[in-house]
Design an enzyme around this catalytic site. Sequence first.
Site, short mmCIF file in Angstrom:
data_model
loop_
_atom_site.label_atom_id
_atom_site.label_comp_id
_atom_site.label_asym_id
_atom_site.label_seq_id
_atom_site.Cartn_x
_atom_site.Cartn_y
_atom_site.Cartn_z
CD GLU A 157 -2.81 -1.00 2.47
OE1 GLU A 157 -3.99 -0.62 2.34
OE2 GLU A 157 -2.30 -1.31 3.57
CE LYS A 163 -6.37 1.40 2.42
NZ LYS A 163 -5.54 1.10 3.61
#
Length: 132
Positions: A22, A99
Amino acid sequence: MRDTIRLTGVRARGHHGVFDHERAEGQDFVVDVAVEVDARAASGGDDLEHTVHYGVLAEQVVAEIERDPVDLIETLAERIAAAVLTHRAALATEVTVHKPQAPITVPFDDVSITIRRTRGGVLPADRDEEEE
């Protein structure tokens, strides 16, 4: 009575998350912001100085998403709320950070956190119930 300025779906790429991939690859984040203001002074005088300039606010939201990475979307939401409350006319804010590409192993549409903040701190959990 509350007056509210809303920004919905502000998008930017950030490198937030607890996993190395990420941080390295980044992902898109989507933010919704509601800002509580008293619009009477701005509307009465037709004066931008007495409200929150939503164009500037949108740029600030993007800057917060794009700046140094954090592990949690909760932390990102706090940073955005703090930026909102730097505006003189902002009385309170509600910030939702989405997200949509979160690393989840099952099908899902979205993951989000919503926080509410005032200049004085955290709002009660359910203001509407308290006002009744």
